[in-house]
Enzyme design. Structure first.
Site, PDB file in Angstrom:
ATOM      1  N   HIS A 174       0.824  -1.209   0.000  1.00 58.92           N
ATOM      2  CA  HIS A 174       0.000   0.000   0.000  1.00 58.92           C
ATOM      3  C   HIS A 174       0.863   1.265   0.000  1.00 58.92           C
ATOM      4  CE1 HIS A 174      -4.076   1.686   1.546  1.00 58.92           C
ATOM      5  NE2 HIS A 174      -3.401   2.633   0.942  1.00 58.92           N
TER       6      HIS A 174
ATOM      7  N   HIS B 168       1.334   5.139  -2.025  1.00 56.61           N
ATOM      8  CA  HIS B 168       0.832   6.134  -2.977  1.00 56.61           C
ATOM      9  C   HIS B 168       2.031   6.851  -3.578  1.00 56.61           C
ATOM     10  CE1 HIS B 168      -3.408   5.694  -1.770  1.00 56.61           C
ATOM     11  NE2 HIS B 168      -2.936   5.520  -0.548  1.00 56.61           N
TER      12      HIS B 168
ATOM     13  N   ASN C 135      -5.093   5.654  -7.054  1.00 55.71           N
ATOM     14  CA  ASN C 135      -5.768   6.962  -6.994  1.00 55.71           C
ATOM     15  C   ASN C 135      -4.863   8.101  -7.456  1.00 55.71           C
ATOM     16  OD1 ASN C 135      -4.171   6.847  -4.679  1.00 55.71           O
ATOM     17  ND2 ASN C 135      -5.616   7.970  -3.399  1.00 55.71           N
TER      18      ASN C 135
ATOM     19  N   HIS D 260     -10.674  -0.451   0.788  1.00 56.06           N
ATOM     20  CA  HIS D 260     -10.604   0.652   1.754  1.00 56.06           C
ATOM     21  C   HIS D 260     -11.986   0.659   2.416  1.00 56.06           C
ATOM     22  CE1 HIS D 260      -9.916   5.095   2.748  1.00 56.06           C
ATOM     23  NE2 HIS D 260     -11.217   4.951   2.927  1.00 56.06           N
TER      24      HIS D 260
ATOM     25  N   ASN E  86      -6.802   8.786   6.926  1.00 56.69           N
ATOM     26  CA  ASN E  86      -8.024   8.025   6.721  1.00 56.69           C
ATOM     27  C   ASN E  86      -7.681   6.546   6.536  1.00 56.69           C
ATOM     28  OD1 ASN E  86     -10.521   7.111   6.100  1.00 56.69           O
ATOM     29  ND2 ASN E  86     -10.733   8.203   4.167  1.00 56.69           N
TER      30      ASN E  86
ATOM     31  N   ASP F 192       0.681   2.645   3.721  1.00 56.03           N
ATOM     32  CA  ASP F 192      -0.235   3.705   3.292  1.00 56.03           C
ATOM     33  C   ASP F 192       0.520   5.031   3.167  1.00 56.03           C
ATOM     34  OD1 ASP F 192      -2.458   5.032   2.414  1.00 56.03           O
ATOM     35  OD2 ASP F 192      -3.622   4.820   4.254  1.00 56.03           O
TER      36      ASP F 192
ATOM     37  N   HIS G  70       1.704  14.441   0.679  1.00 57.07           N
ATOM     38  CA  HIS G  70       0.819  15.559   0.353  1.00 57.07           C
ATOM     39  C   HIS G  70       1.611  16.859   0.347  1.00 57.07           C
ATOM     40  CE1 HIS G  70      -3.010  13.524   0.198  1.00 57.07           C
ATOM     41  NE2 HIS G  70      -2.783  12.935   1.358  1.00 57.07           N
TER      42      HIS G  70
ATOM     43  N   GLY H 257      -3.579  11.690   5.236  1.00 56.47           N
ATOM     44  CA  GLY H 257      -2.460  10.865   4.810  1.00 56.47           C
ATOM     45  C   GLY H 257      -1.149  11.345   5.366  1.00 56.47           C
TER      46      GLY H 257
HETATM   47  O1  DOR Z   1      -5.067   8.828   4.589  1.00 54.66           O
HETATM   48  C1  DOR Z   1      -5.217   8.376   3.469  1.00 54.66           C
HETATM   49  N1  DOR Z   1      -4.589   8.914   2.406  1.00 54.66           N
HETATM   50  N2  DOR Z   1      -6.042   7.357   3.299  1.00 54.66           N
HETATM   51  C2  DOR Z   1      -6.384   6.912   2.079  1.00 54.66           C
HETATM   52  O2  DOR Z   1      -7.146   5.998   1.974  1.00 54.66           O
HETATM   53  C3  DOR Z   1      -5.858   7.570   0.867  1.00 54.66           C
HETATM   54  C4  DOR Z   1      -4.597   8.265   1.150  1.00 54.66           C
HETATM   55  C5  DOR Z   1      -4.195   9.235   0.085  1.00 54.66           C
HETATM   56  O3  DOR Z   1      -4.264   8.883  -1.113  1.00 54.66           O
HETATM   57  O4  DOR Z   1      -3.753  10.326   0.416  1.00 54.66           O
HETATM   58 ZN    ZN Z   2      -7.236   3.805   2.123  1.00 50.52          ZN
END
Ligand code: DOR
Ligand code: ZN
Length: 437
Positions: free
Chosen positions: A59, A61, A93, A180, A279, A306, A310, A325
């Site tokens: 997981h 991003h 995503n 999720h 989240n 995760d 950002h 996140g």
């Molecule tokens: O905190 C989170 N950030 N939870 C998620 O499910 C998505 C992720 C994000 O893409 O920033």
């Molecule tokens: Zn998630």
């Protein structure tokens, strides 16, 4: 040809006597008490250190395409290598969403070009993550990206009929659906874990039931379909109970917990600092204790980061406007050491299980999470368990700096990472940026 490497004096899985490990042609060629270093070998002094199979993150991003101002495949790969990872699954995503063969192939190729970690693109379950129409799972599976994990992560696949169909297709494709788990009707406007802290701060609550109800529903759907289901970022005590029940009745369900849900709790909300917004939200200390125990017991299978970079403007703002996140790749091992190893919940052999072997099995990676034995692929992480380090967001390899551990001194340092026998990171530095041998 990659130079042969010798790891000198490490303990395999932190057990037994120190050994020398010779690595050539991408595999572990010899393990012995003392090996005379062959000419031209690259020596890694590893006395007092622990050798583990390279970590696998289900997981991550990576934000490419679309938000290259926060992370790219290159910078995320660097963070992964520095964190001891040899494979990561890149969530769908992105912008545009990875819901088709073109995008997943782009991410795969970008990962190969960087060459620091195997990047496995996750395909979206529904078109545009909108939850309304199934994406072309088969096309993504058959593409050069060879997608084997599908997820709308960031969003829940909330329509039960779509979830059922996705599970049925994924079974035919030998793939897994990673959910999720968040019933969106129960989290409208939700800002923090529904409980005392949120009430005190006047933030609207994200109830545990929003997670647990979807996990229960999907375990039932997966059971009937005979499909594989993976639950992302388990955060509540109740989810652990549901997973225990589903596993006991033979459902093919696996689950991950994030380092932040092991260490951090909603106590952190006191500061009102959105770096703690995530989240699912940080829960209570009772939840954190329960998920840690579940990880030790195997009810939760593995740790996944995760890792969610950002931009400053998306985090350094008022709580309600901030994106959820936090970064995770470079701090994961240390958080696991602090919450699981130092507490006696896990030994190093178990760390190999939850950070490498189980995630490799769930992601169906044949050459990752392999035993530390002669002839096996040399995907390795070397850890100094005695050293600690101080986290500085600005010094991490990610473009974004949103770490909740800023200024914290954490135990356990990843000193080297090897991908198929090639050193990708050593002493906190990336080797051979841009890939190639
Ligand atoms: O905190 C989170 N950030 N939870 C998620 O499910 C998505 C992720 C994000 O893409 O920033
Ligand atoms: Zn998630």
């Amino acid at each position: 040809m990659t130079k042969p490497v010798m790891v000198r004096g490490a303990r395999l899985y932190g057990e037994g006597d120190p050994v020398d490990v010779l690595i050539a042609d991408g595999v572990i060629s010899r393990i012995a008490a003392e090996i005379e270093p062959p000419a031209g070998v690259e020596l890694i002094a590893a006395e007092g250190q622990v050798l583990l199979p390279g970590f696998v993150d289900l997981h991550t991003h990576l934000r490419e395409p679309g938000r290259e101002d926060t992370e790219t495949v290159a910078t995320g790969s660097a963070a992964a290598a520095l964190g001891g990872y040899t494979a990561v699954f890149a969530m769908a995503n992105t912008d545009p969403v990875a819901d088709n063969a073109v995008i997943v192939e782009h991410v795969r190729r970008a990962g190969e070009a960087v060459g620091l970690v195997d990047v496995h693109p996750v395909g979206a379950v529904t078109v545009g993550l909108a939850g309304e129409k199934l994406a072309e799972l088969g096309t993504m599976a058959e593409s050069a990206a060879g997608v084997r994990m599908f997820s709308d992560d960031g969003h829940c696949v909330h329509d039960p009929l779509i979830m059922r169909r996705a599970l049925e297709y994924s079974r035919a494709l030998g793939a897994v659906i990673a959910q999720h788990a968040e019933e969106p009707r129960l989290t409208v406007g939700a800002q923090a874990h529904e409980g005392e802290q949120a009430a005190r701060l006047g933030l609207s609550g994200w109830p545990a039931s929003a997670e647990e109800s979807i996990v229960a529903r999907d375990c039932i759907l997966a059971g009937h379909a005979g499909s594989r289901l993976h639950i992302c970022h388990v955060s509540t005590e109740g989810t652990v109970d549901v997973l225990r029940w589903a596993k006991a009745r033979g459902t093919q369900v696996s689950a991950e917990v994030t380092p932040h849900h092991l260490l951090l709790t909603d106590e952190r909300l006191r500061t009102y600092d959105p770096v703690n917004k995530v989240n699912p939200p940080l829960r209570t200390s009772a939840d954190a204790t329960k998920v840690a125990e579940a990880l030790a017991e195997g009810v939760i299978d593995c740790v996944a980061t995760d890792h969610a970079p950002h931009a400053v403007q998306d985090k350094d703002c008022e709580w309600s406007a901030a994106r959820p996140g936090m970064l995770g790749l470079q701090t994961a091992l240390s958080i696991v050491v602090s919450t699981m190893v130092r507490t006696g919940l896990l030994g190093w052999r178990d760390v190999a299980r939850v950070m490498s072997e189980r995630p490799a099995e769930i992601g169906r990676l044949a050459d990752q999470g392999r035993p530390l034995a002669e002839g096996e692929p040399a995907n390795l992480a070397l850890v100094d368990p005695e050293r600690s380090w101080t986290v500085r967001g600005a010094e991490l390899a990610s473009i974004a700096g949103n770490t909740p551990y800023e200024g914290m001194e954490l135990p356990g340092v990843v000193t080297a990472t090897l991908l198929r026998g090639r050193i990708t990171a050593h002493s906190g530095r990336i080797s051979q940026p841009g890939g190639g041998d």
